[in-house]
Design a protein around this motif. Structure first.
Motif, mmCIF file in Angstrom:
data_model
loop_
_atom_site.group_PDB
_atom_site.id
_atom_site.type_symbol
_atom_site.label_atom_id
_atom_site.label_comp_id
_atom_site.label_asym_id
_atom_site.label_seq_id
_atom_site.Cartn_x
_atom_site.Cartn_y
_atom_site.Cartn_z
ATOM 1 N N GLU A 63 74.864 41.851 59.287
ATOM 2 C CA GLU A 63 73.769 42.348 58.461
ATOM 3 C C GLU A 63 73.247 41.240 57.548
ATOM 4 O O GLU A 63 73.939 40.261 57.265
ATOM 5 C CB GLU A 63 74.219 43.551 57.624
ATOM 6 C CG GLU A 63 75.424 43.309 56.752
ATOM 7 C CD GLU A 63 75.877 44.590 56.072
ATOM 8 O OE1 GLU A 63 75.012 45.292 55.505
ATOM 9 O OE2 GLU A 63 77.082 44.880 56.109
ATOM 10 N N GLU A 64 72.001 41.390 57.131
ATOM 11 C CA GLU A 64 71.358 40.393 56.285
ATOM 12 C C GLU A 64 71.424 40.836 54.842
ATOM 13 O O GLU A 64 71.299 42.016 54.523
ATOM 14 C CB GLU A 64 69.894 40.213 56.715
ATOM 15 C CG GLU A 64 69.748 39.715 58.149
ATOM 16 C CD GLU A 64 68.299 39.746 58.602
ATOM 17 O OE1 GLU A 64 67.542 40.598 58.109
ATOM 18 O OE2 GLU A 64 67.944 38.905 59.440
ATOM 19 N N THR A 65 71.616 39.884 53.943
ATOM 20 C CA THR A 65 71.663 40.178 52.511
ATOM 21 C C THR A 65 70.303 40.690 52.059
ATOM 22 O O THR A 65 69.267 40.178 52.468
ATOM 23 C CB THR A 65 72.023 38.909 51.719
ATOM 24 O OG1 THR A 65 73.223 38.367 52.253
ATOM 25 C CG2 THR A 65 72.205 39.221 50.242
ATOM 26 N N ASP A 66 70.297 41.701 51.200
ATOM 27 C CA ASP A 66 69.068 42.262 50.630
ATOM 28 C C ASP A 66 68.096 42.750 51.707
ATOM 29 O O ASP A 66 66.875 42.599 51.591
ATOM 30 C CB ASP A 66 68.362 41.238 49.730
ATOM 31 C CG ASP A 66 69.244 40.785 48.579
ATOM 32 O OD1 ASP A 66 70.006 41.625 48.067
ATOM 33 O OD2 ASP A 66 69.176 39.594 48.213
#
Length: 334
Positions: free
Chosen positions: A80-83
């Motif tokens: 998953e990607e941050t923010d």
């Protein structure tokens, strides 16, 4: 407008009309590009295939195609990607594994009957980055014996070379280039149209306000052998007047100028442009010339305009100083 005989006024009128037509052309091009982008997306949708077919037929798959997956098991989030509300999942149909990019909290993560009631997801294909491949292999290989683990060399055979992007931009990327070009053309067209139509209205309006005597006087001044027209900066210097065509039709009599000063503009500390500003007896300030002074010829043009105006009125206050401001303030007509 036809009451003037000077060809340079007619040339300025044509320039403003040309700018309006150019802005309209840019807007038409923008609309055409939007239509073309929409056509590309619709064509891609019409040729939609299961992702597995694309992977098999195209040796791992290619980007910017619309594909589907019939999801039979709960998606497994592995990266998953941050923010971001989006993440990478491993999903499966009734036979193969794939990688999908979708919302972290999509409806599939909470469904418990996918095996009996599979859900079809649709999106655009994109090449899988190496980093995502590594994360997927790490997730897949957890708990497996060494001889059962997949390697990078095996990756495309199991997952394919592309993933399915069902995010908001997944299918938009298919028409990205025409849509982006349409945005640029449309923005430029709107700015140019607003500027050109405003200038054209001001130009025509200022002429309509002039009586026959004024028009005849100005026409004679501009047609005189002593007048000079600076085409690049849309400026006329006649025996009695400064006539500026840039953005309107502004006439200033030399004898009405009480203060003149220079404004310098810099880019990264380097002097690039220089403008001449004047204040008239009514207290109004006007920019009468803005010149790119990068070349010797343009510097000479600037100095010629400056010196010509001074020669026509030796009572003009010169320079931007506190003393000059105060003196100009005292000389403004009340």
């Amino acid at each position: 407008m036809e009451r003037f005989t000077n060809p340079n006024i007619l040339k300025e009128k044509k320039r403003l009309t040309r700018n309006v037509l150019l802005s309209i052309l840019l807007l038409i091009v923008a609309i055409a590009l939007v239509a073309f982008g929409y056509y590309m997306v619709e064509q891609a949708k019409a040729n939609t295939k299961p992702l597995n077919d694309i992977i098999v037929e195209q040796d791992g798959g290619k980007e910017e195609q619309i594909a589907t997956i019939d999801v039979h098991t709960k998606p497994y989030l592995f990266a998953e990607e941050t923010d971001s509300t989006y993440a990478y999942f491993i999903v499966t149909d009734d036979e193969f594994m794939y990688i999908a990019y979708m919302g972290k909290y999509n409806e599939l993560t909470s469904k418990t009957d996918l095996k009996e009631n599979p859900v079809t997801i649709t999106g655009g294909t994109k090449l899988i980055p190496k980093e995502i491949k590594e994360y997927a292999l790490e997730a897949y290989n957890q708990g497996l014996e060494e001889e059962e683990k997949l390697t990078m060399a095996d990756f495309n055979s199991y997952f394919g070379a592309v993933y399915l992007d069902i995010s908001a931009t997944g299918m938009d990327d298919i028409g990205f280039i025409p849509y982006f070009c349409a945005f640029v053309c449309g923005l430029l067209g709107l700015i140019l149209f607003a500027t050109a139509i405003t200038q054209k209205i001001k130009f025509s309006s200022n002429i309509k306000k002039m009586d026959e005597t004024t028009i005849e006087t100005l026409d004679n001044e501009m047609n005189s052998s002593e007048a000079f027209y600076y085409e690049r900066i849309h400026l006329f210097l006649t025996n009695r007047y400064v006539i500026n065509f840039k953005g309107s039709f502004r006439v200033i009599e030399y004898q009405d100028i009480i203060w003149m000063y220079s404004m310098i503009y810099r880019t990264n500390g380097i002097k690039t442009n220089q403008s001449i500003k004047v204040m008239t007896k009514d207290g109004k300030t006007h920019e009468i010339a803005a010149i790119d002074i990068a070349t010797k010829a343009k510097k000479e043009m600037y100095e010629e305009i400056w010196n010509t105006i001074i020669a026509k009125n030796n009572r003009i206050i010169l320079g931007f100083t506190k003393e000059a401001q105060q003196e100009a303030k005292e000389r403004i007509e009340r």
